[in-house]
Design an enzyme around this catalytic site. Structure first.
Site, PDB file in Angstrom:
ATOM      1  N   GLY A  18      -7.551   4.628  -2.640  1.00  9.48           N
ATOM      2  CA  GLY A  18      -6.561   5.689  -2.480  1.00  9.48           C
ATOM      3  C   GLY A  18      -6.141   6.391  -3.750  1.00  9.48           C
ATOM      4  N   ASP A  34      -3.062  12.105   2.575  1.00  7.78           N
ATOM      5  CA  ASP A  34      -3.276  10.646   2.513  1.00  7.78           C
ATOM      6  C   ASP A  34      -2.780  10.136   1.154  1.00  7.78           C
ATOM      7  OD1 ASP A  34      -3.916   8.060   3.080  1.00  7.78           O
ATOM      8  OD2 ASP A  34      -6.087   8.305   2.898  1.00  7.78           O
ATOM      9  N   LEU A  72       4.400   5.893   1.377  1.00  2.00           N
ATOM     10  CA  LEU A  72       5.512   5.862   0.421  1.00  2.00           C
ATOM     11  C   LEU A  72       5.807   4.447  -0.086  1.00  2.00           C
ATOM     12  CD1 LEU A  72       7.951   8.564   1.885  1.00  2.00           C
ATOM     13  CD2 LEU A  72       6.121   8.801   0.190  1.00  2.00           C
ATOM     14  N   ASN A 130       2.146   1.207   7.013  1.00  2.00           N
ATOM     15  CA  ASN A 130       1.540   0.005   6.399  1.00  2.00           C
ATOM     16  C   ASN A 130       2.324  -0.443   5.175  1.00  2.00           C
ATOM     17  OD1 ASN A 130       0.662   2.295   5.005  1.00  2.00           O
ATOM     18  ND2 ASN A 130      -1.222   1.328   4.329  1.00  2.00           N
ATOM     19  N   ASN A 178     -10.501   5.483   0.881  1.00  2.00           N
ATOM     20  CA  ASN A 178     -10.965   5.057   2.194  1.00  2.00           C
ATOM     21  C   ASN A 178     -10.369   5.985   3.257  1.00  2.00           C
ATOM     22  OD1 ASN A 178     -11.930   3.683   4.382  1.00  2.00           O
ATOM     23  ND2 ASN A 178     -10.636   1.882   4.117  1.00  2.00           N
ATOM     24  N   HIS A 229      -0.765   3.968  -6.207  1.00  3.14           N
ATOM     25  CA  HIS A 229      -0.961   2.587  -6.650  1.00  3.14           C
ATOM     26  C   HIS A 229      -0.603   2.521  -8.127  1.00  3.14           C
ATOM     27  CE1 HIS A 229      -2.924   1.226  -3.004  1.00  3.14           C
ATOM     28  NE2 HIS A 229      -3.715   2.273  -3.044  1.00  3.14           N
TER      29      HIS A 229
END
Lengths: 323, 438
Positions: free
Chosen positions: B324, B305, B63, B94, B278, B309
């Protein structure tokens, strides 16, 4: 064949309908033949005292080089000038890219200045393809990372065709760093489509076995390959594109793969040796071989100019002289 | 909270092995017993021809808040979840700073509550700063609301630290989720290593980089007795390793994402960064193995996942664009189109992997329509055909390879905590008590 001063009679490029040249993978044998035939007609211009035709007068060609280059950029610049185009060089290291501007925005700004053709070299595979989706100029791929270098592939084909009179049926070895070589990838597509047998030779860390799926032979021992070859294209070790550690030392590499006079003697008497450059004397080939009778290295440079003139001319829409 | 009657739907609740047409009643945030007791419906949802199931749970989303709010925020991500039929998300740590303290976990919980969209559960980092050196304060993270641990985005490379994490987390009986990748084998990689990467001249990430880490961690789970969860499994050998681990009684689970069962690395021939993820897109053989693993239960969870972006980041050259894709709004239709319609999974099997199995992984009292359970419900239109249009996403980002795809199946209405929080088209139909639903 076109008249060299006004290629308005259409030099057989009826097979050519493309706006861009992004790679040889996409091209048919007929399209590549159209480029080679056009290049043959343009090569005559270089022999004249007045080395210029008005074919692209009024057109603007930008060299967008995001990676170092000497011979390719110079070759494209000269090719454009011989066709009377206005040329402008762009060098990434002194551009706004260093201020954070994106590659695409940089290209869009250049296009806004009236660019017709962008000659693009970039360290990332696919970068010219990406650009072709964001600008309306014609894009010529002048080398994208380890992916393709189509004009180099075409000039190699031209050099082989001139020296041997044909390509079909020849055995051509690509020697050295195949894994990181854009020249190898363009050569493979071109040679296979023209009916040559392609052998990829080098250490296993630099010659991926998966290339066999393209229809190439993979070999690790140069001595086993040499007697069968009509042409050997000596590729440079792409140190800048490796993670390192692909082989123990330059010395060891040279011991197994450097083209020496001794090795040339084990090959056919009419062996043709190509090297796309920059050549590393004493690493990939000895000075005697580089300058010897089998070498066509400087012919490649000369042919490169003709090929790039042909490509610039073809992607520009075959505009009649004086338009 | 209103009393809701969902009428005439095909109720599929794998937690009860339930698949039957009927009514579902909700009141005060809970599922009511069949018939609704003495309640009177304030909202009636006509679910004839639709599937009514427990709210979908996505155990793997990013998020981006705090730190990269230009990509996504907890509020926009949780809204995207609802649009995809997802009522609960577990968000990865992350972020900047990473979720490695109690305060950081509490921030996520608080922002999730403020957003009042899908439920948001933080997953805590395994190591301090996600540096892979020292264990994070796992107990404090649990106190802050963490429901699992992972350093996702990168693996726990240090085998000794991974062993300690699997051992220590047993005191909470929470799972260690692992992004399985031997980094030394993937350095400089952009896509799967193989024929396609060689053809394109792009740096490769070998399947073995995943396989080796999966094998290592399953062995570590065996010697520690800890709970290991393999995130976004993508290789044939990794699926086999998980299957073998389960057979030997090791506490290992695995999840798969839609892109790993619907796309192959051949897509990278377009050099489109929307195919850069990835673990990377693999070969057709790997895709077949992932589907087989989903069918035989080696892989028990479907998730996204979700990796948003901003456009300017994905517009960069392929080696500079981030890994991603967004996934919350395409999980359901890609699952329907690529798993259910071809007959790989039944509706019940697919829903199980997005509800009770996911709830069990995270220890949530969700994923079921049992009376008394949290009233998180997803109503799905299973047969509607539609075209994915990224411009309509609720996510802040648009990085999807599925834009323009013709798909089947879509979230129709989503209930969270007993409130209708999403309906397709944005209309909540309220029917006065006693009136028949239209």
């Amino acid at each position: 064949m076109p008249p060299a001063d006004a290629p308005g009679s259409d030099p057989a490029p009826t097979a050519w309908t493309r706006k861009h040249l992004l790679g040889l993978e996409d091209l048919s044998r007929e399209e590549m033949t159209a480029v080679l035939d056009t290049a043959e007609s343009f090569s005559e211009i270089s022999k004249r005292s007045r080395k210029k035709v008005p074919a692209l007068q009024g057109r603007i060609v930008f060299n967008l080089f995001f990676e170092n280059s000497t011979r390719t950029r110079t070759s494209f610049s000269l090719a454009a000038k011989r066709l009377s185009a206005d040329t402008q060089d762009f060098t990434a290291s002194v551009s706004s890219l260093s201020k954070g501007e994106t590659f695409i925005d940089t290209a869009k700004n250049i296009e806004a200045m009236g660019c017709d053709v962008m000659v693009v070299r970039h360290p990332t595979p696919g970068a010219p393809h990406l650009l072709s989706q964001h600008v309306s100029s014609s894009i010529i791929n002048a080398g994208d990372g380890a992916h393709e270098h189509p004009t180099q592939g075409l000039l190699d084909l031209m050099t082989i065709r001139r020296a041997k009179g044909k390509i079909e049926g020849l055995t051509v070895a690509l020697l050295g760093d195949i894994a990181h070589s854009r020249v190898a990838r363009s050569n493979i597509w071109g040679l296979l489509k023209f009916g040559a047998k392609v052998i990829l030779c080098g250490p296993p860390t630099l010659v991926p076995r998966s290339m066999e799926r393209l229809g190439c032979e993979v070999a690790y021992r140069l001595e086993d390959v040499l007697p069968r070859c009509d042409v050997i294209n000596v590729l440079r070790i792409q140190f800048e594109r490796q993670q390192g550690g692909m082989f123990p030392s330059v010395g060891e590499y040279s011991q197994f793969y450097m083209m020496t006079q001794e090795r040339v003697r084990k090959a056919k008497p009419d062996l043709l040796i190509l090297a796309p450059g920059p050549i590393n004397r004493g690493v990939e080939l000895t000075p005697e071989v580089a300058d010897g009778k089998h070498s066509a290295i400087l012919d490649q440079v000369t042919n490169g100019l003709a090929v790039r003139m042909a490509v610039l001319y073809l992607v520009s829409g075959k505009m009649p002289a004086g338009e | 909270m209103p009393t809701i009657q969902i009428t005439g739907g095909r109720i599929i609740d794998p937690s009860q092995n339930l698949d039957q047409v009927g009514d579902l009643w909700i009141s005060r945030g809970r599922i009511l017993p069949s018939g609704g007791g003495n309640e009177e419906a304030e909202i009636v949802v006509d679910a004839r021809g639709l599937i009514v199931c427990p709210g979908l749970i996505d155990v793997h989303v990013h998020l981006r808040e705090p730190g990269n709010e230009e990509d996504e925020t907890i509020a926009t991500g949780a809204a995207a979840a609802l649009a995809g039929g997802v009522t609960s998300v577990a968000c990865m740590p992350n972020t900047i700073p990473p979720i490695d303290t109690q305060a950081a976990a509490e921030f996520v919980v608080l922002q999730g509550r403020r957003a009042k969209q899908a439920n948001v559960f933080p997953v805590g980092a395994v190591s301090k700063g996600r540096k892979g050196e020292e264990l994070a304060g796992l107990g404090q993270l649990v106190a802050g609301g963490a429901v699992a641990f992972t350093d996702d985005g990168s693996p726990v490379s240090n085998a000794g630290l991974m062993r300690r994490a699997l051992e220590y987390s047993k005191m909470f009986d929470l799972v260690i989720m692992q992004h399985c990748q031997v980094m030394e084998l993937t350095a400089g990689g952009v896509m799967n290593e193989g024929f396609e990467s060689m053809r394109l001249g792009l740096g490769g990430m070998p399947a073995a980089a995943e396989d080796i880490m999966v094998a290592r961690d399953i062995r570590l789970a065996e010697i520690t007795g800890g709970r290991l969860h393999i995130q976004h499994i993508s290789t044939a050998r990794a699926v086999e390793l998980v299957r073998e681990g389960k057979r030997r009684g090791i506490r290992v689970t695995a999840e798969a994402c839609p892109h790993h069962f619907s796309l192959t690395d051949e897509r990278l021939r377009s050099f489109d960064s929307n195919y850069k993820m990835n673990p990377p897109l693999r070969t057709a053989e790997d895709v077949a193995a992932v589907i087989e693993g989903l069918k035989d239960g080696a892989i028990e969870i479907l998730c996204t996942d979700h990796a948003p972006h901003a456009r300017e980041k994905k517009m960069r050259e392929l080696d500079q664009a981030p890994f991603g894709i967004v996934g919350l709004e395409t999980l359901l239709p890609i699952t329907v189109t690529h798993l259910i319609e071809p007959g790989h999974l039944s509706w019940s099997e697919a829903i199980r992997k997005m509800t009770i199995n996911a709830a069990n992984l995270l220890g949530l009292s969700k994923g079921t329509l049992r009376p008394g359970a949290d009233a998180d419900v997803t109503i799905i239109d299973p047969s509607t055909s539609w075209t994915i249009d990224a411009s309509q996403f609720r996510s802040k980002s648009r990085n999807t390879p599925y834009d323009g795809w013709e798909v089947r199946g879509r979230a129709h209405t989503v209930v969270v905590h007993g409130e209708v929080r999403y309906t397709l088209g944005g209309i909540v139909q309220e029917t006065p008590a006693g009136a028949s639903p239209s």
